[in-house]
Design a protein around this motif. Structure first.
Motif, mmCIF file in Angstrom:
data_model
loop_
_atom_site.group_PDB
_atom_site.id
_atom_site.type_symbol
_atom_site.label_atom_id
_atom_site.label_comp_id
_atom_site.label_asym_id
_atom_site.label_seq_id
_atom_site.Cartn_x
_atom_site.Cartn_y
_atom_site.Cartn_z
ATOM 1 N N ASN A 66 0.830 -1.215 0.000
ATOM 2 C CA ASN A 66 0.000 0.000 0.000
ATOM 3 C C ASN A 66 0.860 1.258 0.000
ATOM 4 N N GLU A 67 1.999 1.234 0.705
ATOM 5 C CA GLU A 67 2.924 2.379 0.694
ATOM 6 C C GLU A 67 3.507 2.594 -0.703
ATOM 7 N N LEU A 68 3.814 1.503 -1.406
ATOM 8 C CA LEU A 68 4.323 1.629 -2.781
ATOM 9 C C LEU A 68 3.259 2.258 -3.677
ATOM 10 N N ARG A 69 2.017 1.827 -3.528
ATOM 11 C CA ARG A 69 0.917 2.418 -4.320
ATOM 12 C C ARG A 69 0.755 3.895 -3.988
ATOM 13 N N ARG A 70 0.821 4.225 -2.686
ATOM 14 C CA ARG A 70 0.667 5.611 -2.254
ATOM 15 C C ARG A 70 1.791 6.478 -2.821
ATOM 16 N N ALA A 71 2.982 5.899 -2.977
ATOM 17 C CA ALA A 71 4.118 6.637 -3.530
ATOM 18 C C ALA A 71 4.003 6.784 -5.049
ATOM 19 N N GLY A 72 2.983 6.165 -5.647
ATOM 20 C CA GLY A 72 2.760 6.311 -7.077
ATOM 21 C C GLY A 72 3.334 5.188 -7.919
ATOM 22 N N MET A 73 3.721 4.098 -7.308
ATOM 23 C CA MET A 73 4.311 2.987 -8.050
ATOM 24 C C MET A 73 3.237 2.010 -8.485
ATOM 25 N N SER A 74 3.318 1.580 -9.740
ATOM 26 C CA SER A 74 2.437 0.531 -10.209
ATOM 27 C C SER A 74 2.888 -0.774 -9.565
ATOM 28 N N THR A 75 1.973 -1.515 -8.984
ATOM 29 C CA THR A 75 2.357 -2.746 -8.288
ATOM 30 C C THR A 75 2.166 -3.989 -9.148
ATOM 31 N N GLN A 76 1.947 -3.796 -10.448
ATOM 32 C CA GLN A 76 1.883 -4.954 -11.331
ATOM 33 C C GLN A 76 3.291 -5.524 -11.482
ATOM 34 N N GLY A 77 3.445 -6.813 -11.203
ATOM 35 C CA GLY A 77 4.749 -7.452 -11.269
ATOM 36 C C GLY A 77 5.601 -7.194 -10.044
ATOM 37 N N VAL A 78 4.996 -6.640 -8.991
ATOM 38 C CA VAL A 78 5.729 -6.353 -7.752
ATOM 39 C C VAL A 78 5.190 -7.279 -6.665
ATOM 40 N N GLN A 79 6.113 -7.930 -5.982
ATOM 41 C CA GLN A 79 5.724 -8.816 -4.887
ATOM 42 C C GLN A 79 6.564 -8.446 -3.666
ATOM 43 N N VAL A 80 5.912 -8.345 -2.504
ATOM 44 C CA VAL A 80 6.610 -7.993 -1.269
ATOM 45 C C VAL A 80 6.362 -9.096 -0.245
ATOM 46 N N GLN A 81 7.442 -9.550 0.378
ATOM 47 C CA GLN A 81 7.366 -10.525 1.463
ATOM 48 C C GLN A 81 8.173 -9.981 2.634
ATOM 49 N N VAL A 82 7.660 -10.130 3.831
ATOM 50 C CA VAL A 82 8.395 -9.745 5.033
ATOM 51 C C VAL A 82 8.706 -11.035 5.785
ATOM 52 N N LEU A 83 10.018 -11.303 5.926
ATOM 53 C CA LEU A 83 10.472 -12.552 6.530
ATOM 54 C C LEU A 83 11.507 -12.269 7.612
ATOM 55 N N GLU A 84 11.558 -13.153 8.590
ATOM 56 C CA GLU A 84 12.594 -13.066 9.616
ATOM 57 C C GLU A 84 13.649 -14.120 9.308
ATOM 58 N N LEU A 85 14.905 -13.698 9.287
ATOM 59 C CA LEU A 85 16.002 -14.620 9.026
ATOM 60 C C LEU A 85 16.421 -15.279 10.336
ATOM 61 N N ALA A 86 16.532 -16.599 10.325
ATOM 62 C CA ALA A 86 16.837 -17.345 11.544
ATOM 63 C C ALA A 86 18.262 -17.104 12.017
ATOM 64 N N ASN A 87 19.204 -16.971 11.096
ATOM 65 C CA ASN A 87 20.608 -16.865 11.506
ATOM 66 C C ASN A 87 20.968 -15.493 12.072
ATOM 67 N N THR A 88 20.251 -14.429 11.692
ATOM 68 C CA THR A 88 20.569 -13.089 12.188
ATOM 69 C C THR A 88 19.463 -12.504 13.055
ATOM 70 N N GLY A 89 18.259 -13.013 12.926
ATOM 71 C CA GLY A 89 17.133 -12.450 13.665
ATOM 72 C C GLY A 89 16.578 -11.191 13.028
ATOM 73 N N GLU A 90 17.136 -10.775 11.882
ATOM 74 C CA GLU A 90 16.661 -9.572 11.188
ATOM 75 C C GLU A 90 15.340 -9.854 10.487
ATOM 76 N N ARG A 91 14.490 -8.835 10.473
ATOM 77 C CA ARG A 91 13.275 -8.892 9.652
ATOM 78 C C ARG A 91 13.575 -8.128 8.371
ATOM 79 N N VAL A 92 13.350 -8.799 7.242
ATOM 80 C CA VAL A 92 13.716 -8.243 5.944
ATOM 81 C C VAL A 92 12.465 -8.143 5.071
ATOM 82 N N ALA A 93 12.321 -6.981 4.416
ATOM 83 C CA ALA A 93 11.252 -6.787 3.428
ATOM 84 C C ALA A 93 11.863 -7.074 2.054
ATOM 85 N N PHE A 94 11.512 -8.223 1.469
ATOM 86 C CA PHE A 94 11.982 -8.592 0.141
ATOM 87 C C PHE A 94 10.988 -8.063 -0.881
#
Length: 187
Positions: A66-94
């Motif tokens: 929704n933030e990408l859409r609000r910024a004016g970006m077409s979200t066709q062909g765009v996929q966002v996943q938010v995952l936590e990496l087990a080895n670092t504990g970081e949450r990453v937005a892919f």
């Protein structure tokens, strides 16, 4: 005088028994590995379980889209996943920008609103307890061209002016195939 007969190696027939045991072990291995029996019974973790610290956060991913859409970006062909990496504990937005699924790299944004997309995305990501943003670009043929990653804090610090562009670039993670990119530019 009595002549003794030797039976196998060392006279005990152990070589035949050893070969039989090795053959049985090879057959068991051939059944266990392709059918992932150890993973099914819980004795071995899957690669996803070793890499990820849990299931994807779909709610956070929806907010980022929704933030990408609000910024004016077409979200066709765009996929966002938010995952936590087990080895670092970081949450990453892919964020995957996939031209083979309709993402247009020539016109990613509508109007001038796209210039504020990255800081807006970093602000939304920081509010969702996301540590890092990763952008992965795939060309029209489905071939990955590059991946860019950086910490959300560094993106916000660059926007505030508390770090220089050189400091920002020092922490930027870029992975690309130069020959693939050159080939993409020649089309």
């Amino acid at each position: 005088m009595r002549i003794q007969r030797r039976r196998g190696c060392g006279g005990c027939g152990g070589c035949g028994l050893l070969l039989l045991v090795l053959l049985v072990l090879a057959l068991i291995w051939a059944a266990v590995v392709p059918f992932r029996i150890l993973r099914r019974i819980g004795l071995q973790e899957s690669p996803a379980q070793r890499l990820l610290g849990g299931p994807p956060d779909r709610q956070a991913a929806g907010i980022l889209v929704n933030e990408l859409r609000r910024a004016g970006m077409s979200t066709q062909g765009v996929q966002v996943q938010v995952l936590e990496l087990a080895n670092t504990g970081e949450r990453v937005a892919f964020t995957v920008l996939d031209a083979s699924r309709g993402f247009d790299p020539q016109r990613p944004f509508a109007g001038d609103l796209g210039t504020d997309m990255l800081p807006d995305l970093a602000s939304a990501a920081a509010g969702l307890d996301i540590d890092r943003i990763a952008v992965y670009y795939v060309d029209e043929d489905g071939v990955p061209l590059f991946t860019i990653t950086h910490h959300v804090e560094a993106i916000q610090a660059l926007e505030r002016g508390t770090i220089s562009a050189e400091e920002f670039l020092d922490g930027l993670g870029v992975d690309f195939d130069i020959w693939q990119i050159i080939g993409e530019g020649q089309r």
